[in-house]
Write an enzyme that holds these catalytic residues in place. Sequence first.
Site, PDB file in Angstrom:
ATOM      1  N   ASP A 113       9.366 -98.503 -23.856  1.00 51.04           N
ATOM      2  CA  ASP A 113       8.884 -97.459 -24.801  1.00 51.04           C
ATOM      3  C   ASP A 113       7.621 -97.872 -25.603  1.00 51.04           C
ATOM      4  O   ASP A 113       7.250 -98.897 -26.086  1.00 51.04           O
ATOM      5  CB  ASP A 113       9.785 -97.110 -25.839  1.00 51.04           C
ATOM      6  CG  ASP A 113      10.484 -95.723 -25.382  1.00 51.04           C
ATOM      7  OD1 ASP A 113      10.039 -95.100 -24.484  1.00 51.04           O
ATOM      8  OD2 ASP A 113      11.657 -95.489 -26.160  1.00 51.04           O
ATOM      9  N   LYS A 132       6.777 -96.180 -21.260  1.00 55.07           N
ATOM     10  CA  LYS A 132       7.332 -94.618 -21.438  1.00 55.07           C
ATOM     11  C   LYS A 132       6.791 -94.050 -22.758  1.00 55.07           C
ATOM     12  O   LYS A 132       6.456 -94.633 -23.867  1.00 55.07           O
ATOM     13  CB  LYS A 132       8.831 -94.437 -21.629  1.00 55.07           C
ATOM     14  CG  LYS A 132       9.368 -92.917 -21.868  1.00 55.07           C
ATOM     15  CD  LYS A 132      10.709 -92.993 -21.532  1.00 55.07           C
ATOM     16  CE  LYS A 132      11.707 -93.392 -22.743  1.00 55.07           C
ATOM     17  NZ  LYS A 132      11.518 -92.657 -24.126  1.00 55.07           N
ATOM     18  N   GLU A 157      15.268 -84.836 -22.690  1.00 55.83           N
ATOM     19  CA  GLU A 157      16.164 -85.211 -23.548  1.00 55.83           C
ATOM     20  C   GLU A 157      16.665 -83.759 -24.534  1.00 55.83           C
ATOM     21  O   GLU A 157      15.849 -83.108 -24.981  1.00 55.83           O
ATOM     22  CB  GLU A 157      15.823 -86.146 -24.763  1.00 55.83           C
ATOM     23  CG  GLU A 157      16.841 -86.622 -25.956  1.00 55.83           C
ATOM     24  CD  GLU A 157      16.572 -87.843 -26.675  1.00 55.83           C
ATOM     25  OE1 GLU A 157      15.590 -88.476 -26.165  1.00 55.83           O
ATOM     26  OE2 GLU A 157      17.294 -88.061 -27.496  1.00 55.83           O
TER      27      GLU A 157
END
Length: 274
Positions: free
Chosen positions: A82, A112, A181
Site C-alpha cells: 500500500d 496500491k 471495499e
Amino acid sequence: MKKTANYFLENKGKRRFSMLTAYDCMTAHTIEEAGVDMILVGDSLGNTVLGYENTLAVTVEDMIHHGAAVCRGAKESFVVVDMPFMSYQPSVYDAVVNAGRIVKETNCQAVKLEGGVEYADRIKAIVDAGIPVVAHLGLTPQSFNTLGGYKVQGKTVEVAQKLLNDAKVVAEAGAFAITLECIPAPLAKMVTESVNAITIGIGAGKYCDAQVLVWQDMTGYGDGFTPKFVKKYANTHDILLEAFKEYKKEVEEQTFPTADHTFAMDEEVLEKLY
Ligand code: KIV
C-alpha cells in the site's frame, strides 16, 4: 513460479484469486505455504500492528519496513504494498517517487493506492514508470474523514454511478486490479463485468475476481470488533491466550523449564570453576 500482473489479467473470469494481508516475514511465509495467490502489505498495519486508531499516521518508511520483511518471507509470492496517506495525494511526482522507493526497497511486485478519477494521473504515471498498480474504491479508509466514517459505500445512484465511472477510469489509466471495499454485491458484479482489470473484493460479495481479508480478522487474532464481511476461520486469540497463561503459570510454579528444555554440563568442567 512467481505470478505476474499479466497472469491475473489473462485469467480474469477463468478462476478466482485469493489474497491475504501480511505484515511480517513469518506470516507471509505461512500464507505462501498455503498457496494464496497474492499478499497485500496493507496500510491497515497502522491498526493491526502499530496500534493507531486509523491508517493516516502510517509512513512510507513503515510500509517499506514491513513490505521488505514480507517479501523476504514470501519469495515466490506476488506482493502488493500500500501507498500510505500523503505519499501520492500531493502530486504525480510524489506518487512516482514514492512508488519507486517502495518497489526498490521492498522487492514487491505492485503498489496500491486509494481513490478514483482524481488520482488517475498518478496511476498512469506509476504504470508508465513500470510499476503495476492496484486501485482501491468504495470504502477508502484514508478518506474516512470525508466519507463520514467506515460505512458501506455505493448505496445511492449518485455514489454508485461515481464508483462505476471511477472503476472504468482507473482501469483505463492502467490499474491491473481494483480493490472494492464495502460496497453492495450487485454493484461489485457490475464493476467486475465492466472492466478488464481484476476486482478484489472485501465486503463486496462473491462476484469479484478475487477476495482479500486482513489475516488477523480471518484467524480471530485480536479480540476487538469483527466486521460483518469477515469470516473467522480460526480463533487464534483464544489459542494464544491459553498458551501465554499456561506459560506464566509454569514459570511461576517452576514446572518449566524441565530437563527436556535444559542444557547439561560435564561435572568435571563444573568442578574446576571457582
Ligand atoms: O490496508 C488494507 O489492509 C487494505 C485492505 C483492507 C484491502 O487496503
